[in-house]
Design an enzyme around this catalytic site. Structure first.
Site, PDB file in Angstrom:
ATOM      1  N   ARG A  34       0.707  -1.150  -0.064  1.00 20.63           N
ATOM      2  CA  ARG A  34       0.117  -0.025  -0.293  1.00 20.63           C
ATOM      3  C   ARG A  34       1.184   1.072   0.034  1.00 20.63           C
ATOM      4  O   ARG A  34       0.420   2.234  -0.678  1.00 20.63           O
ATOM      5  CB  ARG A  34      -0.934   0.265   0.990  1.00 20.63           C
ATOM      6  CG  ARG A  34      -1.780   1.114   1.177  1.00 20.63           C
ATOM      7  CD  ARG A  34      -2.752   1.792   2.867  1.00 20.63           C
ATOM      8  NE  ARG A  34      -3.791   0.067   2.589  1.00 20.63           N
ATOM      9  CZ  ARG A  34      -4.056  -0.483   3.642  1.00 20.63           C
ATOM     10  NH1 ARG A  34      -4.625   0.598   4.785  1.00 20.63           N
ATOM     11  NH2 ARG A  34      -4.712  -1.476   4.359  1.00 20.63           N
ATOM     12  N   HIS A  80      -8.131  -4.633  -8.086  1.00 22.36           N
ATOM     13  CA  HIS A  80      -7.474  -4.149  -6.038  1.00 22.36           C
ATOM     14  C   HIS A  80      -8.219  -4.255  -5.692  1.00 22.36           C
ATOM     15  O   HIS A  80      -9.405  -3.070  -5.732  1.00 22.36           O
ATOM     16  CB  HIS A  80      -6.916  -2.526  -7.078  1.00 22.36           C
ATOM     17  CG  HIS A  80      -6.233  -1.642  -5.461  1.00 22.36           C
ATOM     18  ND1 HIS A  80      -5.375  -2.398  -5.594  1.00 22.36           N
ATOM     19  CD2 HIS A  80      -6.576  -0.550  -5.185  1.00 22.36           C
ATOM     20  CE1 HIS A  80      -4.751  -1.567  -4.541  1.00 22.36           C
ATOM     21  NE2 HIS A  80      -5.484  -0.949  -3.997  1.00 22.36           N
ATOM     22  N   TYR A 124     -18.688  11.520 -14.769  1.00 18.02           N
ATOM     23  CA  TYR A 124     -18.265  12.728 -16.265  1.00 18.02           C
ATOM     24  C   TYR A 124     -16.710  12.801 -16.638  1.00 18.02           C
ATOM     25  O   TYR A 124     -16.698  13.119 -17.440  1.00 18.02           O
ATOM     26  CB  TYR A 124     -18.163  13.762 -14.862  1.00 18.02           C
ATOM     27  CG  TYR A 124     -19.633  13.774 -14.325  1.00 18.02           C
ATOM     28  CD1 TYR A 124     -20.765  13.663 -14.702  1.00 18.02           C
ATOM     29  CD2 TYR A 124     -19.888  13.890 -12.482  1.00 18.02           C
ATOM     30  CE1 TYR A 124     -22.140  14.070 -14.386  1.00 18.02           C
ATOM     31  CE2 TYR A 124     -21.449  13.981 -12.136  1.00 18.02           C
ATOM     32  CZ  TYR A 124     -22.185  13.941 -13.189  1.00 18.02           C
ATOM     33  OH  TYR A 124     -23.708  14.008 -12.344  1.00 18.02           O
TER      34      TYR A 124
END
Length: 741
Positions: A34, A80, A124
C-alpha cells in the site's frame, strides 16, 4: 441431532501474542502492498494495477478516452480489492500536472486544481495513458517481468513494470506505512538520465558528482530551492534530509514610483486558496506589518499580487517576512524509503536508487533478449521445415493426397519435428510459388544473423550497458529538457543568511505591560502600567506576573518541566478581555506550571534549579526556543520538577530549603552549562529546595518581610557562608518567617 464440528486445532495463546501476530501481518501488508513504492518502477500496487488495466483496455496515447468509472471498475473487479473512491483518487493524482511532474494519465474533464478543489465524479471524467506511462509498460508482453495471480486467482498482474522511464525519481512518491514512511520529491528526467549515464561509465561515482548532474528536485509547480550544494549532497548521500522551497516572485513597477510584487509560482503541495487565507489571518492579527494587501488574480497561471504597506519598504525585506511566516516558503522532508528488488524496505541514497533502476533495466534487457531468442528459434524451426517442403515439394503433395497419416509419414521421411510437420500441413496453396521460397530463405538468413547478434549481446555485459545507455538516451531525447514537458521548472538559489534582515524592525516599538494570571491567562495592555490593581481576571483567578516590555521584545517562560519557552511580545493577545491561555501558544503540558516569566536579555545568565536541590548556571542566549515545544534545559529526576529560575547578579548564591535552612556559597562553585541535571546546591534530610538567588556579598543579602525590605550584611552572614552541597543552618534573627527571600 448432528454434532457441531470441532476446530481441527485449538491453541492456547496470550492475547498479547495473538494481537502482536495479527498486527505484524497488517503492518507488513501496509508496507508491501500500500504505502511504499518499488525502487524499480517507482509505483505502488494501486498505480501499477491502474496502468496495467488501462493498457488492457487499449487506452494508449493514440486511442480515444474512456470513462474513468469504467477504468476504476476494471481495476477494482480484476486487480485491486479496495474501494472505488480510493482507486479513483490515486488515478486523479496521476493526471494532475501540478501534483505529478510527468503525468501518467491523460485526463479529460475536471481533475481538480491547485486551489485544492476536488475532481469531478468518475462518471463525468475520461482518461487514457500518456507517453510516459507507455514507456513504463514498454516490453511487458515480452516476458520482461514476472506476473503473479490476482487476488481472486482468475487472472494475472505484473509484479513490477519494465520501467524504461526512471519514474521513482522523476515523479517522486509519498506514503505512510506502519512504523515507516516515504517522501521522495520529483526531479527532472533529463538530469536523472545524465546521472544514470554517468553511473554506467563510473560505477563508483561520488554522490557529489551525481548531485552536480542532478541538482535537486524539479517540482511541477516550480518555485526556487534555497539550499546549499553541500546540504543537498548530504541529503542525497543519506537519503534523508529536508529541502527548503520558496515561491518565485518579481517586482512590478507602478506609476508614481510605487511597486507591487507578483508571485508566479508557489511551493509544491501548497494549496493556493489556503495560503491566501493564512496570509489574511496573519494580516488581521497584525503579524505582517509590512504587508498592505494581497489578492489573487490567477487564471490558468498563478498570479498573486502583493502590495506593500509603504513604498519605502524594500521588496526583498517584505518577501523575507512572508517567507518566514507563511507557506510561501516550505520544507520538503526527503525520506527515500523504498522496497528494493527483494521487497525489503530500506532507506537508499541517490546512488543506490540509480543503481537499482539500472540493474532492473539490465534484467529487463536480458529477459526481453531471451524472449526474442525463443521466438526466433521457433520461427527458424518452422522456416527450416518450409525449406525441406520446397525441396521435396512433389513428394510432400503426394504424401498429403495419398497417405492416411501424412504428418507421421513426413516426420519419418525427413526427420521433421511435430511443429514443422504441422506448419507444412497448414500452408496455403498460394504459398507454394517460387517467390515465396526466396522470401523464406531471406527471412531465414536475417533471423540467423539476428540470433547470433542477440547471443553475443547476452554474452557481452559491456554491450548490454551500451544498449541500456542508448535506451536512456532515447528517454532523455523524448522527455528531456529540450521538450516542453521536460524543461526545468524549479530554480535554485543559495540560502539567505539568517542575520541579513533584522525582523524586529518589522514591529513598531511600543511600551506594553504583560499580565499573566495564576491560571496562565496572558494579555498585554498599552504602556508601562505601575498600578495593575484595577485589572480584572476570571473568577477564581488572580494576578501573578506583571512584566514591563516593548513590542519588539521576546519573553522567556520557564516551566516546572525544565523547559524554556519563547513568546514574542507582539504576538500576544491585546485588549481589555481576559486574554487567552498561554498554552494555546506553547506546548506547555497540563501537568506543568510556570516557574518564571521574564523579558529575554541575551547577555544575561540565569540560575536554574530543581526541587531536589540540583542546578547550574545557563546563558540566556542558550535557552531561546525556536518552536512551540520549547527547549529542554534542566533535566529532572524521576519525580522531580523545576523550582527556581533567577537572574545571576553578584558573586554569591543563597539557597533556602523547605526546612528553613539557609546556605550561602561562592557563585564560582556553580558550573555553567547549556543542558543537564546540574550539581547539588544544598543537601536535605527531609524536604526540598524552596528558594535561591544570587547577590553581591559586599552589598549584602536583601530579604522582604511584608512591605519591609531588610539587608543582611556580610558580617551578619559569615556563619552561613560555606560551600556548595552543605546542609546549611537556620537563618539569622529578623529573617522572613516563610521560605522565600
Amino acid at each position: 441431532m448432528a454434532e457441531k464440528p470441532v476446530a481441527a486445532e485449538v491453541r492456547d495463546t496470550s492475547l498479547a501474542d495473538a494481537l502482536g501476530e495479527r498486527y505484524l501481518s497488517y503492518a507488513l501488508s501496509t508496507i508491501m502492498s500500500r504505502s511504499l513504492p518499488d525502487v524499480r518502477d517507482g509505483l505502488k500496487p494501486v498505480h501499477r494495477r491502474l496502468l496495467h488495466a488501462m493498457r488492457e483496455l487499449k487506452l494508449d496515447p493514440a486511442s480515444g478516452f474512456k470513462k474513468c468509472a469504467r477504468i476504476v471498475g476494471d481495476v477494482m473487479g480484476k486487480y485491486h480489492p479496495h474501494g472505488d473512491q480510493a482507486i479513483y483518487d490515486a488515478m486523479v493524482r496521476l493526471a494532475q500536472d501540478f501534483a505529478v511532474r510527468y503525468p501518467l494519465v491523460d485526463g479529460q474533464g475536471n481533475f481538480g486544481n491547485v486551489d485544492g478543489d476536488n475532481a469531478a465524479a468518475m462518471r463525468y471524467t475520461e482518461a487514457r495513458l500518456t507517453a510516459v506511462a507507455e514507456a513504463l509498460l514498454d516490453g511487458i508482453d515480452e516476458d520482461a517481468v514476472d506476473f503473479r495471480e490476482t487476488y481472486d486467482g482468475e487472472g494475472e498482474e505484473p509484479v513490477v513494470l519494465p520501467a524504461a522511464f526512471p519514474n521513482l525519481l522523476a515523479n517522486g512518491a509519498s506514503g505512510i506505512a506502519v512504523g515507516m514512511a516515504t517522501n521522495i520529491p520529483p526531479h527532472n528526467v533529463g538530469e536523472i538520465c545524465d546521472a544514470a549515464l554517468h553511473l554506467i561509465k563510473h560505477a563508483n561515482a561520488t554522490p557529489e558528482k551525481l548531485v552536480s548532474l542532478m541538482p535537486g528536485p524539479d517540482f511541477p509547480t516550480g518555485g526556487i530551492v534555497v539550499e546549499s550544494h553541500q546540504s543537498l549532497v548530504e541529503t542525497y548521500t543519506t537519503g534523508r534530509g529536508s529541502i527548503r522551497v520558496r515561491a518565485r516572485w518579481e517586482v512590478e513597477k507602478l506609476k508614481g514610483g510605487g511597486f507591487q510584487i507578483i508571485i508566479t509560482e508557489i511551493p509544491y503541495q501548497v494549496q493556493k486558496s489556503r495560503l491566501i487565507e493564512k496570509i489574511a489571518e496573519l494580516m488581521q492579527d497584525k503579524r505582517l506589518p509590512l504587508l498592505g494587501d494581497i489578492r489573487d488574480e490567477s487564471a490558468e497561471d498563478i498570479r498573486l499580487v502583493v502590495e506593500p504597506r509603504s513604498r519605502n519598504v524594500e521588496p526583498a525585506v517584505l518577501m523575507e517576512s512572508l517567507f518566514r511566516t507563511t507557506d510561501l516558503e516550505s520544507r520538503f522532508g526527503l525520506n527515500m524509503n523504498v522496497l528494493d528488488a527483494d521487497q525489503t524496505p530500506r532507506v537508499m541514497g541517490l546512488r543506490d536508487v540509480l543503481r537499482a533502476f539500472l540493474d532492473h533495466r539490465q534484467v529487463v534487457l536480458v529477459r526481453r533478449t531471451e524472449h526474442r531468442l525463443g521466438k526466433i528459434d521457433r520461427r527458424l524451426e518452422i522456416l527450416q521445415g518450409y525449406i525441406i517442403a520446397y525441396v521435396n515439394l512433389d513428394e510432400v503433395i503426394r504424401i498429403i493426397r495419398e497417405e492416411d497419416e501424412p504428418k507421421q509419414e513426413m516426420m519419418n521421411r525427413w526427420g521433421l519435428t511435430d511443429v514443422q510437420a504441422e506448419a507444412i500441413l497448414n500452408m496455403r496453396l498460394r504459398a507454394l510459388r517460387k517467390l515465396e521460397e526466396i522470401e523464406i530463405r531471406k527471412e531465414l538468413e536475417a533471423l540467423e544473423e539476428e540470433k547470433a547478434d542477440l547471443q553475443d549481446l547476452l554474452a557481452d555485459e559491456g554491450r548490454q550497458w551500451k544498449r541500456i545507455s542508448e535506451q536512456i538516451g532515447d528517454i532523455k531525447k523524448r522527455f528531456g529538457k529540450d521538450t516542453q514537458l521536460g524543461a526545468r521548472r524549479t530554480g535554485h538559489d543559495e540560502a539567505p543568511a539568517a542575520e541579513v534582515i533584522d525582523f524586529e524592525a518589522f514591529v513598531e516599538r511600543e511600551p506594553v505591560t504583560v499580565l499573566c494570571s495564576e491560571k496562565g491567562w496572558i494579555r498585554t495592555i498599552k504602556g508601562h502600567v505601575t498600578d495593575t490593581s484595577g485589572q480584572k481576571y476570571k473568577e477564581g483567578d488572580r494576578e501573578r506576573f506583571v512584566i514591563h516590555a516593548q513590542t519588539t521584545d521576546k519573553l522567556i517562560l520557564f516551566g516546572t518541566d525544565g523547559r524554556f519557552y519563547t513568546l514574542p511580545v507582539e504576538k500576544l493577545p491585546r485588549g481589555r478581555g481576559h486574554g487567552e491561555p498561554v498554552r494555546l501558544s506553547l506546548d506547555l503540558g497540563n501537568d506543568a506550571d510556570i516557574v518564571a516569566f521574564m523579558v529575554h536579555r541575551p547577555d544575561r545568565k540565569l540560575l536554574v534549579a530543581s526541587a531536589d536541590g540540583r542546578g547550574f548556571v545557563v546563558s540566556e542566549s542558550d535557552v531561546v526556543a525556536q518552536t512551540r515545544a520549547g527547549r529542554q534545559v534542566l533535566n529532572l529526576g524521576a519525580a522531580g520538577e523545576a523550582a527556581i529560575c533567577a537572574p545571576v547578579e553578584g558573586d554569591h548564591v543563597a539557597v533556602l530549603g523547605e526546612n528553613r535552612k539557609l546556605l550561602i556559597f561562592p557563585l564560582d562553585e556553580m558550573p555553567e552549562m547549556t543542558r543537564g541535571r546540574g550539581v547539588i546546591l544544598q543537601r536535605f534530610k527531609d524536604g526540598s529546595l524552596a528558594d535561591a538567588k544570587t547577590f553581591a556579598l559586599e552589598a549584602g543579602l536583601e530579604c522582604q518581610t511584608g512591605s519591609r525590605v531588610r539587608t543582611f550584611t556580610q558580617e551578619e552572614l559569615k556563619e552561613w557562608i560555606g560551600h556548595r552541597s552543605q546542609a546549611g543552618r537556620l537563618p539569622p534573627h529578623g529573617f522572613p518567617r516563610g521560605t522565600r527571600f
